[in-house]
Structures are given as structure tokens and as C-alpha cells.
Design a protein around this motif. Structure first.
Motif, PDB file in Angstrom:
ATOM      1  N   ILE A 115      -2.375  -1.929  21.898  1.00 34.61           N
ATOM      2  CA  ILE A 115      -1.750  -1.528  23.140  1.00 34.61           C
ATOM      3  C   ILE A 115      -2.428  -2.324  24.244  1.00 34.61           C
ATOM      4  O   ILE A 115      -3.652  -2.297  24.375  1.00 34.61           O
ATOM      5  N   LYS A 146       3.291   4.256  18.835  1.00 29.77           N
ATOM      6  CA  LYS A 146       3.311   4.081  20.292  1.00 29.77           C
ATOM      7  C   LYS A 146       3.059   5.413  20.991  1.00 29.77           C
ATOM      8  O   LYS A 146       2.238   5.500  21.903  1.00 29.77           O
ATOM      9  N   VAL A 159       5.471   6.935  29.916  1.00 33.40           N
ATOM     10  CA  VAL A 159       4.208   6.248  29.641  1.00 33.40           C
ATOM     11  C   VAL A 159       4.406   5.209  28.541  1.00 33.40           C
ATOM     12  O   VAL A 159       3.970   4.067  28.662  1.00 33.40           O
ATOM     13  N   VAL A 160       5.076   5.600  27.466  1.00 37.14           N
ATOM     14  CA  VAL A 160       5.300   4.686  26.343  1.00 37.14           C
ATOM     15  C   VAL A 160       6.137   3.499  26.789  1.00 37.14           C
ATOM     16  O   VAL A 160       5.874   2.361  26.411  1.00 37.14           O
ATOM     17  N   GLN A 177       6.246   2.156  29.704  1.00 32.47           N
ATOM     18  CA  GLN A 177       5.502   1.304  30.628  1.00 32.47           C
ATOM     19  C   GLN A 177       4.427   0.472  29.932  1.00 32.47           C
ATOM     20  O   GLN A 177       4.021  -0.557  30.452  1.00 32.47           O
ATOM     21  N   ARG A 178       3.983   0.896  28.779  1.00 30.14           N
ATOM     22  CA  ARG A 178       2.941   0.155  28.061  1.00 30.14           C
ATOM     23  C   ARG A 178       3.528  -1.093  27.409  1.00 30.14           C
ATOM     24  O   ARG A 178       4.705  -1.163  27.118  1.00 30.14           O
ATOM     25  N   LYS A 179       2.644  -2.038  27.133  1.00 30.72           N
ATOM     26  CA  LYS A 179       3.032  -3.223  26.371  1.00 30.72           C
ATOM     27  C   LYS A 179       2.311  -3.156  25.027  1.00 30.72           C
ATOM     28  O   LYS A 179       1.163  -2.741  24.945  1.00 30.72           O
ATOM     29  N   TYR A 180       3.019  -3.555  23.978  1.00 30.57           N
ATOM     30  CA  TYR A 180       2.477  -3.478  22.624  1.00 30.57           C
ATOM     31  C   TYR A 180       2.490  -4.859  21.997  1.00 30.57           C
ATOM     32  O   TYR A 180       3.418  -5.629  22.203  1.00 30.57           O
ATOM     33  N   GLU A 183      -3.766   2.331  17.601  1.00 30.59           N
ATOM     34  CA  GLU A 183      -3.943   0.887  17.561  1.00 30.59           C
ATOM     35  C   GLU A 183      -5.119   0.573  16.648  1.00 30.59           C
ATOM     36  O   GLU A 183      -5.940   1.433  16.351  1.00 30.59           O
ATOM     37  N   GLY A 193      -0.448   6.602  20.523  1.00 33.56           N
ATOM     38  CA  GLY A 193      -1.482   5.719  21.057  1.00 33.56           C
ATOM     39  C   GLY A 193      -2.335   5.095  19.971  1.00 33.56           C
ATOM     40  O   GLY A 193      -3.487   4.737  20.206  1.00 33.56           O
ATOM     41  N   LYS A 230      -3.699  -2.988  27.671  1.00 31.32           N
ATOM     42  CA  LYS A 230      -4.103  -2.180  28.808  1.00 31.32           C
ATOM     43  C   LYS A 230      -4.024  -3.016  30.070  1.00 31.32           C
ATOM     44  O   LYS A 230      -4.544  -4.113  30.125  1.00 31.32           O
ATOM     45  N   GLU A 231      -3.346  -2.515  31.069  1.00 32.29           N
ATOM     46  CA  GLU A 231      -3.178  -3.280  32.316  1.00 32.29           C
ATOM     47  C   GLU A 231      -3.965  -2.673  33.441  1.00 32.29           C
ATOM     48  O   GLU A 231      -4.306  -1.575  33.494  1.00 32.29           O
TER      49      GLU A 231
END
Length: 147
Positions: free
Chosen positions: A144, A76, A31-32, A34-37, A81, A79, A146-147
Motif C-alpha cells: 500500500i 485492500k 479510504v480504500v 483513495q489509497r494506491k496499491y 501488505e 490493509g 503511503k502518501e
């Protein structure tokens, strides 16, 4: 129930729990990854509004500054932010000192922001052709995407 049976039950429980934690950790890693920061400098403003003062200017480009501020791994995974706000003094030599956290979000974000600003260099603030101490405020957004 005898003591040996209790130890065996505890041992089996521990092994099963370790297996579950390992699976959760592997899933969290996916999961981490795949996320964009994103880390963004929202504002860098002076605290004084004196017409006779030329405020200090940052000697690095804001994009370079953002490259210096890292999104902490712990933030990250957790979660975390939000916006970190700091106040600091630019001394007569253009060095940053007396950094104070105004708003923090934890998980290493506050510390990374402060550590980065400690390394920055500004031009000196000028009043009556003399360098002066100058208070500034900065806000850094850890987000973070979100897509």
C-alpha cells in the motif's frame, strides 16, 4: 421487564448497529478508493547454481506478469501488505508445477500469486543439450503506497 420490551430494545439496538456498520463501510470504501496499491515482482531466481545448466527464462515480460497479479479487494480493505514467497518447478516443457508457498500474507494475496504462476510459461532449463526439471523461487511484494 416484560418480553415485549426486551424485543423492542433489541430491535432498536439492531437498527442502530446496522446504521453504524453502513457508515463504517462507506468510510472504508472512501479510504480504500483513495489509497494506491502496488504489486511488484521482487525476485525470480533459480535454486541451482550449476555451471552446466542454462536456467529457464520467463516468456512474458515482468511488467506483464505484474499486470496479471491482482491486489485482492479483501486485502485492500484489511490493509494487508507484505511479501509472498513461492517455490515451484519448471518442467521439461517449460510449464510451472508443484507450487509451494514458502511465506504468505493471506487475504487472497497468496492465492492470486499462485494462480498467476500456474498460468506462466518458461523456456526449458537445459543441461547437456537436454531439457531438465528446474526449481525456482519467486517473491512478490504487495504494498500500500503511503502518501
Amino acid at each position: 421487564m416484560n418480553i415485549d420490551k426486551i424485543y423492542i430494545i433489541l430491535f432498536v439496538f439492531c437498527i442502530n448497529t446496522q446504521s453504524l456498520f453502513a457508515q463504517d463501510f462507506n468510510n472504508a470504501n472512501k479510504v480504500v478508493a483513495q489509497r494506491k496499491y502496488e504489486v511488484e515482482l521482487i525476485s525470480l531466481i533459480s535454486e541451482k547454481n550449476d555451471e552446466n545448466v542454462i536456467p529457464p527464462k520467463l516468456t512474458v515480460i515482468s511488467d506483464s506478469l505484474i499486470a496479471l497479479i491482482k491486489y485482492p479487494e479483501i486485502a485492500k480493505y484489511a490493509g494487508v501488505e507484505g511479501v509472498v514467497e513461492i517455490k515451484f518447478i519448471v518442467n521439461k516443457k517449460g510449464e510451472v508445477e508443484n507450487i509451494r508457498k514458502v511465506v504468505g500474507i493471506g487475504a487472497g494475496c497468496d492465492e492470486n500469486t499462485i494462480t498467476t504462476f500456474e498460468k506462466l510459461k518458461f523456456s526449458s532449463a537445459i543441461k547437456d543439450k537436454e531439457p531438465i526439471y528446474f526449481e525456482m523461487n519467486a517473491k512478490v511484494n504487495f504494498q500500500i503506497i503511503k502518501e
